[in-house]
Motif scaffolding. Structure first.
Motif, PDB file in Angstrom:
ATOM      1  N   UNK A 123       0.641  -1.254  -0.010  1.00 58.83           N
ATOM      2  CA  UNK A 123      -0.048   0.048   0.053  1.00 58.83           C
ATOM      3  C   UNK A 123       1.002   1.125  -0.001  1.00 58.83           C
ATOM      4  N   UNK A 124       0.158   2.451  -0.186  1.00 58.84           N
ATOM      5  CA  UNK A 124       1.001   3.703  -0.242  1.00 58.84           C
ATOM      6  C   UNK A 124       1.762   3.835   1.146  1.00 58.84           C
ATOM      7  N   UNK A 125       1.036   3.330   2.256  1.00 56.86           N
ATOM      8  CA  UNK A 125       1.453   3.543   3.542  1.00 56.86           C
ATOM      9  C   UNK A 125       2.766   2.530   3.701  1.00 56.86           C
ATOM     10  N   UNK A 126       2.841   1.598   2.931  1.00 53.97           N
ATOM     11  CA  UNK A 126       3.821   0.673   3.293  1.00 53.97           C
ATOM     12  C   UNK A 126       3.462  -0.853   3.812  1.00 53.97           C
ATOM     13  N   UNK A 127       2.201  -0.908   3.665  1.00 56.47           N
ATOM     14  CA  UNK A 127       1.628  -2.227   4.422  1.00 56.47           C
ATOM     15  C   UNK A 127       1.542  -3.278   3.470  1.00 56.47           C
ATOM     16  N   UNK A 128       1.457  -4.703   3.659  1.00 54.07           N
ATOM     17  CA  UNK A 128       1.355  -5.636   2.929  1.00 54.07           C
ATOM     18  C   UNK A 128      -0.089  -5.855   2.220  1.00 54.07           C
ATOM     19  N   UNK A 129      -0.484  -6.056   1.187  1.00 58.53           N
ATOM     20  CA  UNK A 129      -2.008  -6.156   0.768  1.00 58.53           C
ATOM     21  C   UNK A 129      -1.985  -7.665  -0.234  1.00 58.53           C
ATOM     22  N   UNK A 130      -2.826  -8.481  -0.101  1.00 59.08           N
ATOM     23  CA  UNK A 130      -3.033  -9.664  -0.825  1.00 59.08           C
ATOM     24  C   UNK A 130      -4.301  -9.107  -1.746  1.00 59.08           C
ATOM     25  N   UNK A 131      -3.976  -9.573  -3.028  1.00 59.74           N
ATOM     26  CA  UNK A 131      -5.379  -9.516  -4.111  1.00 59.74           C
ATOM     27  C   UNK A 131      -5.633 -10.953  -4.282  1.00 59.74           C
ATOM     28  N   UNK A 132      -6.559 -11.496  -3.685  1.00 62.25           N
ATOM     29  CA  UNK A 132      -6.860 -12.960  -3.867  1.00 62.25           C
ATOM     30  C   UNK A 132      -8.191 -13.425  -5.051  1.00 62.25           C
ATOM     31  N   UNK A 133      -7.797 -14.133  -5.691  1.00 54.30           N
ATOM     32  CA  UNK A 133      -8.722 -14.441  -6.863  1.00 54.30           C
ATOM     33  C   UNK A 133      -9.706 -15.453  -6.364  1.00 54.30           C
ATOM     34  N   UNK A 134     -10.819 -15.198  -6.485  1.00 57.76           N
ATOM     35  CA  UNK A 134     -11.952 -16.250  -6.091  1.00 57.76           C
ATOM     36  C   UNK A 134     -12.796 -16.706  -7.198  1.00 57.76           C
ATOM     37  N   UNK A 135     -13.194 -17.817  -6.729  1.00 60.06           N
ATOM     38  CA  UNK A 135     -13.905 -18.439  -7.933  1.00 60.06           C
ATOM     39  C   UNK A 135     -15.596 -18.038  -8.073  1.00 60.06           C
ATOM     40  N   UNK A 136     -16.054 -17.255  -7.180  1.00 62.33           N
ATOM     41  CA  UNK A 136     -17.237 -16.573  -7.351  1.00 62.33           C
ATOM     42  C   UNK A 136     -17.555 -15.497  -6.555  1.00 62.33           C
ATOM     43  N   UNK A 137     -18.503 -14.676  -6.714  1.00 63.99           N
ATOM     44  CA  UNK A 137     -18.823 -13.241  -6.165  1.00 63.99           C
ATOM     45  C   UNK A 137     -19.645 -13.298  -5.145  1.00 63.99           C
ATOM     46  N   UNK A 138     -19.781 -14.144  -4.200  1.00 63.63           N
ATOM     47  CA  UNK A 138     -20.820 -14.257  -3.283  1.00 63.63           C
ATOM     48  C   UNK A 138     -20.466 -13.302  -2.126  1.00 63.63           C
ATOM     49  N   UNK A 139     -21.508 -12.556  -1.621  1.00 63.11           N
ATOM     50  CA  UNK A 139     -21.349 -11.508  -0.577  1.00 63.11           C
ATOM     51  C   UNK A 139     -20.933 -12.000   0.664  1.00 63.11           C
ATOM     52  N   UNK A 140     -20.128 -11.301   1.250  1.00 68.68           N
ATOM     53  CA  UNK A 140     -19.545 -11.512   2.390  1.00 68.68           C
ATOM     54  C   UNK A 140     -19.204 -10.167   2.923  1.00 68.68           C
ATOM     55  N   UNK A 141     -19.477 -10.067   4.323  1.00 63.60           N
ATOM     56  CA  UNK A 141     -19.167  -8.613   5.064  1.00 63.60           C
ATOM     57  C   UNK A 141     -17.756  -8.370   4.940  1.00 63.60           C
ATOM     58  N   UNK A 142     -17.533  -6.958   4.859  1.00 61.56           N
ATOM     59  CA  UNK A 142     -15.991  -6.541   5.014  1.00 61.56           C
ATOM     60  C   UNK A 142     -15.648  -6.574   6.541  1.00 61.56           C
ATOM     61  N   UNK A 143     -14.297  -6.664   6.799  1.00 60.73           N
ATOM     62  CA  UNK A 143     -13.850  -6.596   8.048  1.00 60.73           C
ATOM     63  C   UNK A 143     -12.867  -5.426   8.278  1.00 60.73           C
ATOM     64  N   UNK A 144     -13.049  -4.728   9.320  1.00 60.99           N
ATOM     65  CA  UNK A 144     -12.464  -3.380   9.386  1.00 60.99           C
ATOM     66  C   UNK A 144     -11.799  -3.393  10.895  1.00 60.99           C
ATOM     67  N   UNK A 145     -10.479  -3.522  11.194  1.00 65.69           N
ATOM     68  CA  UNK A 145     -10.201  -3.727  12.417  1.00 65.69           C
ATOM     69  C   UNK A 145      -8.776  -2.762  12.449  1.00 65.69           C
ATOM     70  N   UNK A 146      -8.095  -2.576  13.581  1.00 66.83           N
ATOM     71  CA  UNK A 146      -7.155  -1.780  13.696  1.00 66.83           C
ATOM     72  C   UNK A 146      -5.811  -2.265  12.772  1.00 66.83           C
ATOM     73  N   UNK A 147      -5.740  -3.765  12.805  1.00 61.49           N
ATOM     74  CA  UNK A 147      -4.384  -4.231  12.105  1.00 61.49           C
ATOM     75  C   UNK A 147      -4.852  -4.938  10.947  1.00 61.49           C
ATOM     76  N   UNK A 148      -6.117  -5.176  10.883  1.00 63.98           N
ATOM     77  CA  UNK A 148      -6.563  -5.932   9.461  1.00 63.98           C
ATOM     78  C   UNK A 148      -7.812  -5.177   8.900  1.00 63.98           C
ATOM     79  N   UNK A 149      -7.829  -5.628   7.373  1.00 61.36           N
ATOM     80  CA  UNK A 149      -9.251  -5.052   6.866  1.00 61.36           C
ATOM     81  C   UNK A 149      -9.332  -6.257   5.631  1.00 61.36           C
TER      82      UNK A 149
END
Length: 327
Positions: free
Chosen positions: A39-65
């Protein structure tokens, strides 16, 4: 590809310019279609390819999103090709190198365990489990770190680290440190001059035909010594052929110390002394209090036992697959 290579990929990405809304990415494993960015802030970011587009709620925490089904513009660091795609995006927000490395390795091993393109729900449930491990652990005490080092030392010194890791406790609260479903091993460490250990009333009593051994060692702090993270690396080399065990190893450590993985790296111990004083004892030879003699109104009974005069379990006394791993 060794798990530590993913951190090298991330360090290289930190030296590339990432603009807002667009990530420079790289592959991190030849068998996986996913990408790793910074990221622009120097954090590691994974871009994970999934087999579908099912809905799942986002996660937003201090250390993880975690954000699913996000359209992202990514630029391949090697080829310069720009690709627009839909990904599950996982970011860890920490600049601590040890924690970054540990997180990257855990996610890599998790992705190797899942299908190449997992379903959104399958990915989400596994990611949430990992995040829970990192965020639920309390700050470890020196005693807990010493105990974790002693358990890892037992695996490291064993003649079958694969079997020992499979038997290692699922949670830090388990009654025994190692349990293969039949026999048990309890690991104890001491810091003073006398080999003395404390047990709960139940620890020295096992049911049925089960056998139990106590592995004991002298753990002392050392300015230039081995840390928990150092032993983790050494054990990983011994079982690098088994991704499930590598993940299991890191999950247990994460469940024990959580996001404090960087902090525990500052605790160093004398490996030579720990190895020289490593000894195994048959629980039948250890003095104990008969649990039947404890009134049922009394609970949480603990007592200390001096091991100085006890006979050690020798190789000729092998009694089971589990115990034979450490004598």
């Amino acid at each position: 590809m060794h798990t530590d290579n993913i951190y090298k990929v991330f360090v290289d990405l930190q030296n590339n310019n990432t603009s807002a809304g667009q990530y420079i990415v790289d592959s991190f494993h030849e068998q996986l279609p996913h990408k790793l960015g910074c990221s622009v802030d120097g954090f590691p970011v994974f871009f994970i390819k999934c087999s579908d587009e099912a809905f799942s709620a986002d996660i937003k925490l201090a250390l993880f999103s975690v954000m699913h089904n996000r359209v992202c513009d990514i630029v391949d660091r090697t080829t310069g090709a720009c690709v627009t795609g839909k990904f599950s995006v996982l970011q860890m927000s920490s600049h601590e190198p040890e924690l970054q490395r540990y997180f990257l390795e855990v996610i890599l091993l998790l992705l190797l365990k899942l299908p190449n393109e997992p379903g959104v729900w399958e990915l989400d449930s596994n990611i949430r489990s990992i995040i829970t491990l990192f965020t639920s652990a309390k700050q470890p005490s020196q005693e807990m770190i010493r105990g974790l080092f002693a358990e890892l030392l037992t695996i490291y010194l064993s003649n079958d680290p694969h079997y020992m890791l499979r038997a290692w406790h699922v949670t830090p609260q388990d009654k025994f440190d190692f349990n293969d479903g039949v026999d048990k091993i309890e690991v104890k460490s001491y810091t003073g001059e006398v080999r003395k250990h404390t047990f709960s009333a139940e620890q020295l009593h096992v049911a049925g035909d089960s056998k139990m051994a106590v592995a004991s060692t002298h753990i002392i702090p050392c300015g230039i010594g081995m840390s928990v993270n150092d032993l983790l690396d050494e054990i990983s080399l011994k079982v690098q052929d088994d991704h499930d065990l590598l993940l299991h190893l890191r999950e247990i450590i994460a469940a024990t110390v959580g996001a404090y993985i960087s902090e525990i790296s500052s605790y160093k111990f004398d490996l030579s002394t720990a190895k020289d004083f490593f000894a195994v004892y048959d629980y039948n030879t250890i003095p104990k209090i008969d649990t039947n003699a404890i009134p049922h109104e009394i609970s949480n009974v603990h007592y200390s036992v001096d091991f100085s005069g006890l006979a050690k379990l020798e190789p000729s006394d092998k009694t089971s697959k589990l115990i034979s791993c450490i004598i």
